[in-house]
Design a protein around this motif. Structure first.
Motif, short mmCIF file in Angstrom:
data_model
loop_
_atom_site.label_atom_id
_atom_site.label_comp_id
_atom_site.label_asym_id
_atom_site.label_seq_id
_atom_site.Cartn_x
_atom_site.Cartn_y
_atom_site.Cartn_z
N THR A 46 -3.64 -18.62 -6.24
CA THR A 46 -2.61 -19.50 -5.69
C THR A 46 -2.13 -20.52 -6.72
OG1 THR A 46 -3.50 -19.19 -3.49
CG2 THR A 46 -2.12 -21.14 -3.81
N HIS A 66 -8.22 -26.23 -5.44
CA HIS A 66 -8.54 -26.40 -4.02
C HIS A 66 -9.86 -25.73 -3.62
CE1 HIS A 66 -6.03 -22.73 -4.42
NE2 HIS A 66 -6.97 -22.24 -3.64
N TRP A 92 -8.63 -25.39 0.74
CA TRP A 92 -7.16 -25.40 0.66
C TRP A 92 -6.56 -26.36 1.69
CZ3 TRP A 92 -3.15 -24.47 -2.21
CH2 TRP A 92 -1.91 -24.10 -1.68
N ALA A 116 -1.70 -29.00 1.63
CA ALA A 116 -2.63 -28.20 0.84
C ALA A 116 -3.20 -29.01 -0.31
CB ALA A 116 -1.91 -26.97 0.29
N CYS A 153 -12.51 -21.06 -1.03
CA CYS A 153 -11.19 -20.48 -0.81
C CYS A 153 -11.32 -18.99 -0.60
CB CYS A 153 -10.24 -20.76 -1.97
SG CYS A 153 -8.61 -20.04 -1.67
N ASN A 291 -3.17 -19.71 5.11
CA ASN A 291 -4.08 -20.86 4.92
C ASN A 291 -5.45 -20.60 5.54
OD1 ASN A 291 -1.75 -22.20 3.88
ND2 ASN A 291 -1.15 -22.70 5.98
#
Ligand SMILES: [Zn+2]
Ligand SMILES: [Zn+2]
Length: 342
Positions: A46, A66, A92, A116, A153, A291
């Protein structure tokens, strides 16, 4: 503090050092927030989407990252959930409104006010970060900091993807692409659904060999036909060809779950090869994953600890963030890349 910052959208092909190492002011925790001293931060696909503008940060400069593990270093007013020194993770999901119908139902991942980490708020490619305390999770003791980071994540979203497939024990699951998320999914499947068979489609022979090691019953290239039809599939690739090719391997009524925040445009014309009777008819479904919710993160951390999942990690120093991103871009994937931050 030391931080790696992104000053604007750019192409990683033209600029192989998109992040700049800077001395940056330490962030201060606001009301209900905690300050973390970051010790590890995972590197995720991402981030490539953020850097290249497919899911651009709303403001620059920004600190990406994240999948953050750190220790509570200070607390803002009204923050009382943790104590100084507690080890926590950030995923995230940085925050959500808490009031809308999605939030009320525990689907805060779908909230229109979803924020985010490392995009809408500064993340973990730095020595410190702040986060609302309700969006930080205690890390089970069995994991080292670097082992825990990718779970936040790749693991949590892999867990959500698997939930969304509706897989039952004894069924066949296909995985297209075999990066950090997929390698955790296969471990979860083997634990939770020991009679399920996993079929892995990946371009890179090394990824295919790795999938076999982890228990895939069959591996092949993207576009190959699997020897048995599949009840569900999870696509973790950034492009379109695997989506079209995956659909022909699905059983009637089968579901393809796309786990990608954005798809690249490079091979979008491949979608014109979609053949309705072969690919979609017979009630086949396509669903995306958006998400993660807090429930996904905390349930997955507990499951990972129970299973003794230890993600394979490749460590880089904070200053090596650009190198890690370029390697991720060029698909030199084996397990998850993690920045170790002193
Ligand atoms: Zn990620
Ligand atoms: Zn909401």
């Amino acid at each position: 503090m030391k931080a790696m910052i992104l000053k604007g959208v750019c192409s990683l092909q033209e600029n192989r050092t998109p992040l700049e190492r800077v001395e940056w002011p330490d962030p201060r925790p606001g009301e209900g927030e905690i300050l973390l001293r970051v010790s590890a931060c995972g590197v995720c696909h991402t981030e490539l989407d953020e850097i290249e503008g497919r899911t651009p940060p709303p403001r620059f400069p920004v600190v990406l990252g994240h999948q953050v593990v750190g220790r509570v270093a200070a607390m803002g007013d009204q923050a009382a959930a943790f104590r100084i020194g507690d080890r926590v993770g950030v995923a995230w999901i940085y925050s959500a409104c808490g009031r809308c119908k999605f939030c009320q139902a525990g689907n805060e991942n779908l909230c229109s006010d979803f924020k985010a980490t490392g995009r809408d708020a500064d993340g973990g490619y730095a020595q410190y970060m702040t986060v609302p305390e309700g969006f930080a999770y205690p890390i089970p003791e069995v994991f080292s900091d670097c082992e825990a980071a990718p779970l936040l994540c790749a693991g949590a979203i892999g867990y959500r993807s698997l939930r969304l497939t509706g897989l039952e024990d004894g069924q066949n699951l296909g995985l297209t692409g075999f990066g950090a998320s997929a390698h955790l999914v296969i471990k979860m499947v083997r634990h939770r659904y020991p009679r399920a068979q996993v079929f892995v489609f990946a371009r890179n022979p090394k990824e295919r060999a790795f999938a076999k090691e982890l228990g895939a019953v069959w591996t092949g290239d993207i576009g190959e036909a699997s020897p048995e039809k599949l009840d569900s599939m999870i696509d973790t690739t950034p492009v379109w060809k695997p989506v079209v090719e995956a659909l022909k391997n699905l059983e009637p009524g089968g579901r393809l779950v796309i786990n990608a925040i954005r798809k690249e445009e490079v091979d979008k014309d491949y979608l014109l090869r979609l053949d309705y009777p072969a690919h979609l008819w017979m009630e086949k479904e396509i669903k995306s994953v958006a998400n993660v919710s807090r429930r996904d993160v905390s349930e997955f951390l507990a499951l990972a600890a129970e299973m003794g999942i230890k993600p394979e990690v490749q460590e880089f120093p904070l200053e090596g963030a650009n190198e890690a991103l370029v390697e991720l871009r060029t698909r030199k994937i084996r397990g998850a890349k993690v920045l170790r931050i002193d």
